[in-house]
Enzyme design. Sequence first.
Site, short mmCIF file in Angstrom:
data_model
loop_
_atom_site.label_atom_id
_atom_site.label_comp_id
_atom_site.label_asym_id
_atom_site.label_seq_id
_atom_site.Cartn_x
_atom_site.Cartn_y
_atom_site.Cartn_z
N GLY A 48 0.81 -1.22 0.00
CA GLY A 48 0.00 0.00 0.00
C GLY A 48 0.84 1.26 0.00
N ASN B 46 1.21 3.64 -2.17
CA ASN B 46 0.50 4.85 -2.57
C ASN B 46 -0.41 5.36 -1.46
OD1 ASN B 46 1.12 5.67 -5.39
ND2 ASN B 46 0.56 3.55 -5.81
N MET C 70 -5.62 -6.63 -6.12
CA MET C 70 -5.54 -7.41 -7.35
C MET C 70 -6.79 -8.22 -7.64
SD MET C 70 -2.62 -6.30 -8.19
CE MET C 70 -2.19 -7.31 -9.59
N LEU D 134 -13.31 -5.55 -9.35
CA LEU D 134 -14.53 -5.32 -8.59
C LEU D 134 -15.75 -5.37 -9.50
CD1 LEU D 134 -13.21 -2.38 -6.39
CD2 LEU D 134 -13.63 -4.72 -5.66
N ASN E 199 -8.50 3.90 -9.25
CA ASN E 199 -7.45 2.89 -9.32
C ASN E 199 -6.23 3.49 -9.99
OD1 ASN E 199 -6.29 0.31 -9.04
ND2 ASN E 199 -6.80 -0.20 -11.17
N HIS F 174 -2.97 2.44 -12.45
CA HIS F 174 -2.40 1.42 -13.32
C HIS F 174 -1.03 1.89 -13.80
CE1 HIS F 174 -2.22 -1.98 -16.03
NE2 HIS F 174 -1.80 -1.15 -16.98
#
Length: 562
Positions: free
Chosen positions: A12, A14, A87, A90, A103, A105
């Site tokens: 985590g 970020n 990962m 949803l 999100n 990427h």
Amino acid sequence: MTRIAGLAGNRGRNLTHLAALAPGGAELAVVLTADPSAPVLDSAADREIPTEVVPHAEGESRADHERRLLDALAGYEFDAVCLDGYMRVLTATFLDRAGLVLNVHPSLLPSFPGLDAHEQAIEAGVRVSGCTIHVATEEVDDGPIVTQEPVPVFENDTATTLGDRVRREAEFKAYPRAIRWLAEGRLDVRDGEVHADGDTSDDSDDDADQGADGASDDRNGVADETDADTEDESDEPTARFPARRIASTDRSRALRYGENPHQRAALYADAAAPHGGVIGAEQLNPGAKALSYNNYNDADAALGVVREFDQPAAAVIKHTNPAGCATADSLATAYERALATDPMSAYGGIVALSRECDEATADRIVESYKECVVAPGYTEGALPVLRGEENLRVLDVESLDSRPEAVVERPLVGGSLVQERDRQRLSPADIEVVTDREPTDEEVETICFAWGVTKHVKSNAIVLADGTETAGIGMGQVSRVDAVRLANMKAAEHAEGTSAEGAVLASDAFFPFPDGIEVAAEAGVRAVIQPGGSVNDADVIAAADEADMAMALTGKRCFRHD
């Protein structure tokens, strides 16, 4: 206050970064993970951020697991959900009830979706990758894009090195930016589209400080000097200050060293920049050493001085400060007069010319040692003369017709300062005479010339000028009266053929006290140009009247601090 619910898969990073930065005042309300051993739990606990663990049950459907996620989040208030390495794709079960879900990427979508984005980028041979912050949907790595951040891909990059750099240099910028926009009410997602004004230009700059700036001296009784008015010249490039800047330059060459031999350095070039600068100039003396970091810096500063004048102009620069400058009917005369200001300090300096260098000017340049000469062209007779000096760098900028970029930038630790280039030019109509004695027509011409030079002298700056040649320059002093003393000393001890007697004095900012005028009067100065604006203006003007000086005000200063 904007509150974030974070869903993390492992570390985590970020989310931890967001918690540390609190962009726009946002804070993490809770961190949730499916892995009870995820390091993000310890990181959150260290910051006293609540955590929830909702592991995947064997045989459990995605919808059932997402219902348990929502149950775990039900006890917290949050405005958005931020995914960080979570990962799992949803479904509508979660997305329809959770509100805004963002999100990250690790590529510039739509390029390189999926789990192996870095490997795809390396294999494709692209030279730019980055990250994307997007709204999560039921489609993998799809959904409206909020913001992106590019990073270069180096030739020796691997998926690991690229991934590390994307995270540190892209994700750590893009995610906080998106959250800051959300917290500031500049991000809206509706009808499957993102509406963000975060990347738009805001020329009104309502939040900018339009008030007074710091004074030129730190003694008591000094009032702040107001910022110069902004001129809107239709023939000049317009300065733009967008909310986000993305710059791209290419390494042009490695330099021998930086300002000092122990510092490594390189030159980067902007292929879209206008011509007429030292970076793209051709070196016409092939036997000379390559230009150094300081050569480039000084040559650029020297060109800036001669660009000020429509007449043939010459300037000699040392450490980005003018050692002398002059205009004349011929280039050779202009150079002789510029050199005469301070021939001792001009040793090893940089010469800039505003016209094609002719043989007569070249003959005079090589009479003393110079590091570099830069001009918009050279005659056939001039080049052999200059090439006769083995280590004289001869730069051809071809033309000075194009104007430099509308903004200038100064790097700071963690960012940079960006401002409009100072393009003010002084004409006789721009000055306000405030003394009993009016300046003569000749003094007014000198006033305008001296102001053009002063713009390029480090503050605190004083320029003495006789006609259209400098007689003494005092630069970089921390008190204005000392800058006057230095200019007087240079004129008395170093100048050849001119002096402070009968000269015009230009000051880049106001005189806070009469002492600077009194010192100038003792040296024989007859006229002064300065911005005005001190609380002691009346005393300063009275001192000029007492000395029978002419004094004119510009209403604008020309500080130069870098």
